[in-house]
Design a protein around this motif. Structure first.
Motif, PDB file in Angstrom:
ATOM      1  N   ILE A  34       0.834  -1.207   0.000  1.00 55.14           N
ATOM      2  CA  ILE A  34       0.000   0.000   0.000  1.00 55.14           C
ATOM      3  C   ILE A  34       0.872   1.263   0.000  1.00 55.14           C
ATOM      4  N   VAL A  35       1.939   1.255   0.793  1.00 58.30           N
ATOM      5  CA  VAL A  35       2.780   2.455   0.943  1.00 58.30           C
ATOM      6  C   VAL A  35       3.509   2.829  -0.356  1.00 58.30           C
ATOM      7  N   ASP A  36       3.583   1.898  -1.324  1.00 60.03           N
ATOM      8  CA  ASP A  36       4.185   2.228  -2.619  1.00 60.03           C
ATOM      9  C   ASP A  36       3.419   3.359  -3.307  1.00 60.03           C
TER      10      ASP A  36
ATOM     11  N   ILE B 264      -5.306   3.830  -1.711  1.00 61.59           N
ATOM     12  CA  ILE B 264      -4.859   3.503  -3.053  1.00 61.59           C
ATOM     13  C   ILE B 264      -5.359   4.601  -3.991  1.00 61.59           C
ATOM     14  N   TYR B 265      -4.435   5.343  -4.582  1.00 63.45           N
ATOM     15  CA  TYR B 265      -4.783   6.415  -5.511  1.00 63.45           C
ATOM     16  C   TYR B 265      -3.512   6.913  -6.191  1.00 63.45           C
ATOM     17  N   LYS B 266      -3.690   7.611  -7.306  1.00 61.74           N
ATOM     18  CA  LYS B 266      -2.577   8.260  -7.987  1.00 61.74           C
ATOM     19  C   LYS B 266      -2.866   9.747  -8.022  1.00 61.74           C
ATOM     20  N   MET B 267      -1.938  10.536  -7.508  1.00 57.92           N
ATOM     21  CA  MET B 267      -2.208  11.972  -7.415  1.00 57.92           C
ATOM     22  C   MET B 267      -0.929  12.768  -7.580  1.00 57.92           C
ATOM     23  N   ASN B 268      -1.040  13.869  -8.316  1.00 57.17           N
ATOM     24  CA  ASN B 268       0.099  14.761  -8.489  1.00 57.17           C
ATOM     25  C   ASN B 268       0.060  15.835  -7.401  1.00 57.17           C
ATOM     26  N   TYR B 269       0.932  15.695  -6.400  1.00 58.08           N
ATOM     27  CA  TYR B 269       0.936  16.640  -5.278  1.00 58.08           C
ATOM     28  C   TYR B 269       1.454  18.011  -5.706  1.00 58.08           C
ATOM     29  N   ASP B 270       2.193  18.053  -6.822  1.00 59.99           N
ATOM     30  CA  ASP B 270       2.693  19.333  -7.315  1.00 59.99           C
ATOM     31  C   ASP B 270       1.534  20.194  -7.823  1.00 59.99           C
TER      32      ASP B 270
END
Lengths: 378, 371
Positions: free
Chosen positions: A39-41, A131-137
């Protein structure tokens, strides 16, 4: 040296007790997901892909495996000169005794010295169980645009489920006016994703005050966000559109794995926003002469001789001849014996289901967690 | 235990793999969907505790340089050990000059600086697992000057074309090294792997060069066999030699026999390679997959039988891939039939209806080609 404009801290100390036996010896962020990942990946890879180079991981509960997994940071390329992944468990300090982290905010407070070393402008707080994909920038740019003191990522949830989440009530400009933890009568459906960007100077001051407050729970949702609102600071809600799932229960962990089989789910691990993980020295997967594969998500090291339908198979799993695996998640090195039938189950790592055994059923309400070996025919 | 360093030869004059070789040396050939040939000798050395390793390359070094990197993926500590890629320019005049001796001479200053007492020379054109510490120990105990690793085979009439074979006396002493004439089945195939003291190695290279500019080290050792104590040491277990396109194809597909694969891949002897962080394989509804190995990152909607599929390959619905070796990132469109083919990386099969060949003579589709 590159200046670290934003430092990330991942809160990875939770027990994750609703994952039952899966988190008995392993912290929740280290639980396996999606065939080859943990998960932490996801937050760590999101950090790398967003251009963040220093990440602190705050651990507390059963952290041996998690520590050895993230330490060094090489799996995510965070082992260059100016980057790093730092595991930060509670420690004894010169002026006080060893204290456990009393809450999410306290975990950060106790590591103010670590953060100060990097002198960041902004601090990104993440949790290690989504679980997600996110651009923190992108989120940081939004935070700057809004001239906010803090920005909280939110996601629209169905109104009838809103009372299970921390809900942000906003004005017409997206400014947060109220935060309600699990409200009985929610006024909005914008749920907090547990992702915060703070101006470090402001947060630092509030944390120091919070540490001394005997009434505080030392929690971001319960104490820090309300304290900022009380001061009249600008808090912005950053609305995220995309796949996001809390995998805190056996059912939701199973569902998130099954989402990998569904093109419509929005969870896609094959695009260019890669998720990085430790590499297994295993052969490519082998599908046998008599195997039948129908909708499956499988990784290297699997050996399938039986039938696999609508299932997710993790590293090193084995499905023997005549076995039938349906709507099931097999975690690393699980084995399904000859002729065994496994349906709607989540089989924990290393578990063996004996020859001819029948486990789970197609019409069960909940997903069956199989955490111990199941005896088969002699 | 006496120290040794390792040398890996990643090219070879006796190797002629049409197509693939135009793009990369044999050491960089893809193997079983996720490895490169060089992973085997380097993992063998690393697992044997030998962490000073030189890989020789004489042309198209790009893919090998990229693949080997700093060597940490091979479990080599970059402070204590070192994985070096050593380059020498192939002769443009005549390929007969392109011997291993020429490569060693070009890098003689480095070879002379090595501190280790022994050198183990091995090859990236053959697939096997070998504990080199045991090999070195057997060599030292025998008191021989040079020990050569060989495999006893019983199918040399049809295979191992261009390989060298050892003629050994009953005490395993070397009578001669010669090219496999394919006239007898029982042969001792030389695995192009030897161990000797580094000072002897340096001396032999220099004397080889003085004797003939086109001699390989093996040629010279063959001539010197009466003056030196040279012995064979037998290897047992899985062994494959890549000499041409067919042997490359066979060496991949024969490991679909999982018992053979388990002989080569054991949990106590990992074969390391570089990760590309590809996601797991997705098999869609309607996919049919039998007796095949599939590397990560693939999306399979069609039928795959008796094949090895490399990383990131897309096979669309209705397509049929049989008895084929499909290298990484290839795209095979709907309803296309592929049989007995080697399809090189990044190829895109879209416009043809079928590509088939006879099993005894597999076809080859070029890298990056659109068909």
């Amino acid at each position: 040296m590159k200046h670290n404009e934003m430092l990330a801290m991942i809160l990875a100390g939770g027990r994750g007790s609703r994952l039952k036996d899966l988190t008995k010896k392993v912290a929740k962020p280290a639980v396996s997901f999606g065939g080859k990942y943990r998960i932490v990946d996801f937050p760590l890879s999101n950090c790398v892909n967003s251009g963040i180079s220093v990440v602190g991981v705050l651990t507390q509960y059963e952290s041996v495996l998690l520590n050895s997994y993230v330490a060094g940071g090489a799996h995510w390329g965070l082992n260059t000169r100016d980057s790093g992944v730092y595991v930060l468990p509670p420690r004894e300090k010169a002026d006080e005794n060893l204290n456990v982290y009393r809450g999410t905010a306290d975990a950060i407070s106790q590591n103010i010295d670590f953060i100060d070393n990097y002198d960041p402008e902004y601090l990104l707080i993440l949790s290690g169980d989504h679980i997600y994909k996110m651009n923190y920038d992108d989120m940081l740019n939004f935070h700057k645009e809004k001239k906010a003191e803090a920005t909280i990522a939110v996601i629209g949830v169905p109104m009838k489920e809103a009372s299970r989440f921390g809900i942000m009530n906003t004005d017409e400009n997206g400014k947060i006016i109220e935060f309600e933890e699990k409200p009985a009568h929610p006024k909005s459906n914008l749920a907090s994703m547990g992702i915060y960007i703070f101006n470090w100077k402001t947060l630092r001051r509030i944390l120091i005050a919070d540490m001394k407050d005997p009434e505080s729970h030392h929690d971001f949702g319960k104490d820090i966000i309300p304290a900022l609102l009380d001061e009249g600071k600008t808090l912005a809600a950053y609305q995220f559109k995309g796949y996001w799932k809390d995998v805190g229960t056996i059912d939701s962990l199973w569902e998130a794995n099954m989402d990998l089989l569904d093109d419509r789910s929005g969870l896609n691990l094959s695009d260019t926003w890669k998720i990085y993980t430790a590499d297994a020295s295993e052969l490519p997967q082998y599908i046998g002469e008599k195997a039948n594969i129908d909708e499956a998500y499988m990784t290297q090291g699997c050996i399938v001789e039986g039938d696999v339908r609508h299932s997710v198979l993790f590293t090193g799993t084995e499905v023997k001849e005549g076995a039938k695996v349906t709507d099931t998640v097999l975690m690393p090195n699980a084995t399904v014996g000859e002729g065994a039938v496994v349906t709607r189950a989540l089989v924990a790592g290393g578990v063996t289901i004996g020859k001819g055994a029948v486990v789970g059923s197609a019409d069960s309400e909940n997903i069956l967690l199989v955490a111990r070996n199941v005896k088969g025919e002699e | 235990m006496a120290g040794a360093y390792g040398i890996v030869i990643s090219t070879g004059n006796n190797i002629n793999v049409e197509g693939l070789q135009d793009y990369r040396p044999v050491g960089a050939f893809s193997y079983l969907g996720r490895y490169r040939m060089v992973d085997f000798p380097v993992s063998n050395l690393s697992n044997s505790g030998i962490d000073r390793i030189q890989v020789y390359v004489s042309q198209n070094p790009r893919s090998l340089a990229e693949h080997l990197g700093s060597g940490t993926q091979y479990n080599i500590n970059p402070k204590k050990g070192k994985l070096q890629l050593l380059f020498n320019q192939d002769s443009r005049v005549n390929k007969i000059y392109n011997t291993d001796t020429a490569a060693f001479l070009a890098n003689m200053n480095i070879i002379e600086r090595m501190q280790q007492e022994y050198v183990i020379v091995t090859t990236a054109s053959m697939i096997f697992k070998q504990d080199f510490q045991a090999f070195l120990k057997a060599h030292i105990e025998s008191g021989a000057d040079i020990s050569l690793l060989y495999q006893k085979v019983n199918d040399a009439k049809t295979k191992y074309q261009g390989c060298q074979v050892l003629d050994l006396n009953r005490q395993k002493g070397l009578n001669s090294i010669c090219v496999n004439t394919q006239t007898a089945n029982e042969r001792n195939v030389f695995m192009e792997t030897y161990v000797m003291r580094n000072d002897l190695f340096i001396d032999l290279i220099k004397r080889t060069a003085k004797t003939s500019s086109v001699y390989s080290l093996a040629d010279f050792i063959n001539e010197e066999h009466a003056n030196l104590d040279i012995r064979g040491l037998q290897h047992k277990g899985y062994f494959a030699a890549i000499t041409d396109l067919k042997s490359y194809y066979d060496a991949n597909l024969e490991l679909l026999d999982i018992r053979k694969a388990n002989e080569l891949f054991t949990s106590d002897w990992p074969i390391y390679t570089v990760t590309t962080d590809s996601c797991p394989v997705e098999y869609k509804k309607g996919a049919v997959v039998r007796n095949s190995m599939v590397a990560n990152g693939c999306i399979i909607e069609g039928t795959v039988e008796n094949s090895v599929i490399g990383r990131g390959v897309i096979i669309k619905a209705g397509a049929v891939v049989r008895n084929s070796l499909v290298l990484g990132h290839t795209f095979i469109d709907k309803d296309i039939h592929i049989e007995n083919q080697i399809i090189d990386k990044w190829a895109s099969i879209r416009h043809v209806k079928e590509i088939t060949a006879d099993a005894s003579n597999p076809g080859y589709v070029k890298r990056d080609d659109v068909l």
